[in-house]
Every structure is written in C-alpha cells, then in structure tokens.
Design an enzyme around this catalytic site. Structure first.
Site, short mmCIF file in Angstrom:
data_model
loop_
_atom_site.label_atom_id
_atom_site.label_comp_id
_atom_site.label_asym_id
_atom_site.label_seq_id
_atom_site.Cartn_x
_atom_site.Cartn_y
_atom_site.Cartn_z
N ILE A 198 9.74 29.46 -18.20
CA ILE A 198 9.56 29.93 -16.85
C ILE A 198 9.61 28.54 -15.93
O ILE A 198 8.87 27.43 -16.06
CB ILE A 198 8.16 30.67 -16.65
CG1 ILE A 198 8.13 31.90 -17.38
CG2 ILE A 198 8.13 31.32 -15.18
CD1 ILE A 198 6.75 32.57 -17.68
N CYS A 199 10.31 28.60 -15.02
CA CYS A 199 10.64 27.51 -13.85
C CYS A 199 9.44 28.07 -12.70
O CYS A 199 10.05 28.71 -12.17
CB CYS A 199 11.98 27.40 -13.46
SG CYS A 199 12.28 26.10 -12.40
N LEU A 200 8.40 27.60 -12.76
CA LEU A 200 7.35 28.11 -11.60
C LEU A 200 6.41 26.69 -11.30
O LEU A 200 6.08 26.12 -12.48
CB LEU A 200 6.42 29.02 -12.29
CG LEU A 200 5.28 29.47 -11.33
CD1 LEU A 200 5.91 30.15 -10.27
CD2 LEU A 200 4.51 30.75 -11.94
#
Length: 151
Positions: free
Chosen positions: A87-89
């Site tokens: 996840i790109c968070l």
C-alpha cells in the site's frame, strides 16, 4: 521475551478488542505477536460497500518507532495499491509516527479506499481510470468487491 514492541502490540490489540472502529478487525497470529491478520470492510454508501478485504501486518521489534509492513492479501484494484498488495500510504512511509496504533493504520487504509491519491499511483491503470473514466473504474471496483466475498 517482553520487548517494548510486544508490549505496545498487546496494548494495541486490547484497545482494538475493547473499542473497535467500524468495519475493522485484526488480531495477531496465534504464535507470533509480530504478525497480524486484519479485515477491512468496504465503507457503507461507497462503491466499496459490501467488500471484505484481508490484510497482513508485519511488525518489527522497532515498532512503534518503525512502521509495519502492510499488504492486502485480497485481490485489489486501487490507485494506491501495488500488484503485490503493498500500500502506498504516507503514514506507512515518510509520515509514520509512533502515535499511530493499529486501529489508526487500518482506519487510514479503509479511508484510502474511497479517497485515493491518483497523483502518487502504485497502480497506473487504476489511477488513469479513476481520473479519466470513472464508469470503468467503478465497474472494476465492483468486480473486486464481488471477488472479495469468496477470497
């Protein structure tokens, strides 16, 4: 062995059990407090409604000073989720802070479903459809939601 990370994870677990955020659950694996499985339900009144997504969370002995590694185990079509489920968070990367607990992490991921950042895409096709063809994006999300019921 009682480390600060393990104590903090037990505290996070107790808090998650006693006051769980809506649509979120998680627990450590039976023999390893550093490995967790979680479930996020798609938010009501959204294209994600009805979805059930499984995730893994892997913590190091440096938690909460280091962010966990979080991945979707369920198939996902989202601008900010890589093909391997990563996840790109920002709060899992450069904006991490020890104040975040497991409930905050999972709540942030649940919010990301409905509020993606197509300008920082992990999945370029999903980001392009989100920006340029919402109807097709929504159709693909519906497929993922339906697949989540059986995964």
């Amino acid at each position: 062995m009682s480390t600060a990370a393990r104590r903090r994870l037990m505290r996070d677990f107790k808090r998650l059990q006693s006051d769980p955020p809506a649509g979120i659950s998680g627990a450590p694996l039976e023999n390893n407090i550093l490995m967790w499985q979680a479930v996020i339900f798609g938010p009501d009144d959204s294209i994600w409604e009805g979805a059930t997504f499984k995730l893994s969370l892997q913590f190091s002995e440096e938690y909460p000073n280091d962010a966990p590694t979080v991945k979707f185990l369920s198939k996902m079509f989202h601008p900010n989720v890589y093909a391997d489920g990563s996840i790109c968070l920002d709060i899992l990367q450069n904006q991490w802070s020890p104040i975040y607990d497991i409930a905050a992490i999972l709540t942030s991921i649940q919010s990301l479903l409905c509020d993606p950042n197509p300008n920082s895409p992990a999945n370029s096709e999903s980001a392009r459809l989100f920006r340029e063809n919402k109807r097709e994006y929504n159709r693909k999300v519906k497929e993922i939601v339906e697949q989540s019921w059986s995964s």
